[in-house]
Design an enzyme around this catalytic site. Sequence first.
Site, mmCIF file in Angstrom:
data_model
loop_
_atom_site.group_PDB
_atom_site.id
_atom_site.type_symbol
_atom_site.label_atom_id
_atom_site.label_comp_id
_atom_site.label_asym_id
_atom_site.label_seq_id
_atom_site.Cartn_x
_atom_site.Cartn_y
_atom_site.Cartn_z
ATOM 1 C CG HIS A 396 -13.705 6.364 0.433
ATOM 2 N ND1 HIS A 396 -14.692 6.207 1.513
ATOM 3 C CD2 HIS A 396 -12.633 6.431 1.152
ATOM 4 C CE1 HIS A 396 -14.155 6.220 2.628
ATOM 5 N NE2 HIS A 396 -12.859 6.314 2.442
ATOM 6 C CG ASP A 430 -11.244 2.221 6.057
ATOM 7 O OD1 ASP A 430 -9.837 2.076 5.244
ATOM 8 O OD2 ASP A 430 -11.285 3.534 6.202
ATOM 9 C CG HIS A 432 -12.135 7.084 6.539
ATOM 10 N ND1 HIS A 432 -10.780 6.467 6.678
ATOM 11 C CD2 HIS A 432 -12.032 8.509 7.278
ATOM 12 C CE1 HIS A 432 -9.967 7.443 7.274
ATOM 13 N NE2 HIS A 432 -10.842 8.529 7.441
ATOM 14 C CG ASP A 519 -8.475 3.923 7.939
ATOM 15 O OD1 ASP A 519 -8.795 2.860 8.301
ATOM 16 O OD2 ASP A 519 -8.593 4.459 6.986
HETATM 17 ZN ZN LIG Z 1 -10.171 4.688 5.658
#
Ligand SMILES: [Zn+2]
Length: 613
Positions: A396, A430, A432, A519
């Site tokens: 991120h 991931d 996200h 995740d």
């Molecule tokens: Zn994540």
Amino acid sequence: MIRIRRVPDDLASANAAAVAQVQAILREQFPTAGPIESAGIPELLRNPFKKKLRTLLFVAEDGEDQVKGFALVMYAPDLNFIYLDYLATQLGRGGHGIGAALYERVREEAAALDCVGIFIECLPDNPALCSDPAGTLKTNADRLRFYEQFGARPIIGTKYDMTIEPNLENPPYLVFDGLGREMLPDRRRTQAMVRAILERKYGELCPPEYTDMVVKSVQDDPIRLRPLRYLRREPEPAKAAPRPVADRIPLVVNDKHEIHHVKDRGYVEAPVRISAILRELEHAVPFERLPPRTFSEDHIRAVHAGAFVDYLRRACALVPAGKSIYPYVFPIRNTKRPPKELPLRAGYFCIDTFTPLNANAWLAARRAVDCTLTAAERVLSGARFAYSLVRPPGHHAERRAFGGFCYLNNTAIAAHYFSRYGRVAVLDVDYHHGNGTQDIFWTRSDVLTISIHGHPSFAYPYFSGFADEVGEGAGKGFNLNLPLPESVDPETYRAVLAAAVNRIERFQPAFVVLSLGYDTAAGDPTGSWRHRPADFRKIGEAVGALGYPTLVVQEGGYRTRTLGSNARAFFTGLWDSGHKTPLRGPRRPARPTPAPTPAPVPMPAAAQLEGAT
Ligand SMILES: [Zn+2]
């Protein structure tokens, strides 16, 4: 530190520099033939099957990319043997150790290609054939002694050492290295290989009748090697056989991750994640644990803005031990007048309100970068896979912003590091969206970024990860987002994963970096999907079957109870399929580079929400 790597071409910047240094060594050390051979290297690398021999170039270089020695070999895919053309080290620089390391690497490659063996021309150690008093005889003897320690010796009983012009000094022996196998090749096969060497490599020098005469002189079945001359006994079988290139996965774990421990409520990015994964990993596949090496901060500054890096380091250093600073003002509308107080300025460099600055965040993040580059270096040196098991995660972190538990983008720093040696594909699995990696490579076509993630209409980071974000400028068409709905069944996921794999195959990278998050697992507190170990195994299988050298970088995954079993399943899949898939490279001829068009992707239901958010 010396690393050995294969140089696939002279196109990527670091590869062009390595080829130029190899050419200089050739000209310096082989004043007669060297200049002509040297000029041909770029052409040989670009047209790999010229003369039905594929050129492979290995260099030994230090951390600053200074070439200390090289091996240039010819690989004949149809007859499956390697001919060692040059093995040279820079004069007067501990050449023997480097020469041995280079030759070991050639043997590993020969074993990986399942070759019959390696042929080498060596000048004779026989005074009757070499009367040169100036030390040539000793040089020749040293060289034959060097190869004898690997079990390689001259083939006897043939006329290979008969020169075209009669009775010339110093006729070459043809030395054979059977890679530790007991059986030597039979007559017919050896005849075909000797013919290939003379016709393909020395076709311009050898008249056909000479070639026929030498080939016919190979009569022993199987061939015979000269008895040992320098060693007392044959090398042990274990030493004689080359170590496979991929018998272990290098694993680098952040040894400083525990200092970064945010104890605030709900901060799920906790130290226990690493131990949970490590506990199960040892049951998965053979790993080789490596200590992290320290790399220059230049690698970080190559992908992150200098002002951002400086800010992170200084602001973290100011925070009292045990305390955290959360950004709480976001004065982004007036970037010319940032707040004077460093804690207040956090909002300039952050994308959310839940990723704190603290005394150890910088130190832990900096170490995670070192770990990731240490693992990357192993991939560059020929490891099929390597795993950087680190926290804090990185995907991120944008060019000039931290957030989402991430400070420095480990994946992007490694991808940029690789990009000097060839094209890179980043696959982010991931839960996200990998907004940081996308941001950093947004305008670049040499690094393809692909992310499969929960649709930003409901999943962090909410502002990016949409399917229509495809890159800009030169980077247009080199960013592929595959957002999926809140609930995904395994079949849909696999179809999307197949689309991502397909895009990577069309891109034909030299390296793959996998941003691996667990995740997506059932029960993860930050996700909504229900991946089980079998699903992680499938991801590992798909990535392993790509056949590219791959660096796996740890991102998210917060359900501690299942982290280990999911990691174990992933690496089992990666390992198993990796071993069934030949490494891309010498075996497969290069295909023309396709136009950068996005892959067809099944449209997830959630994508229809895009306009409403
Ligand atoms: Zn994540």
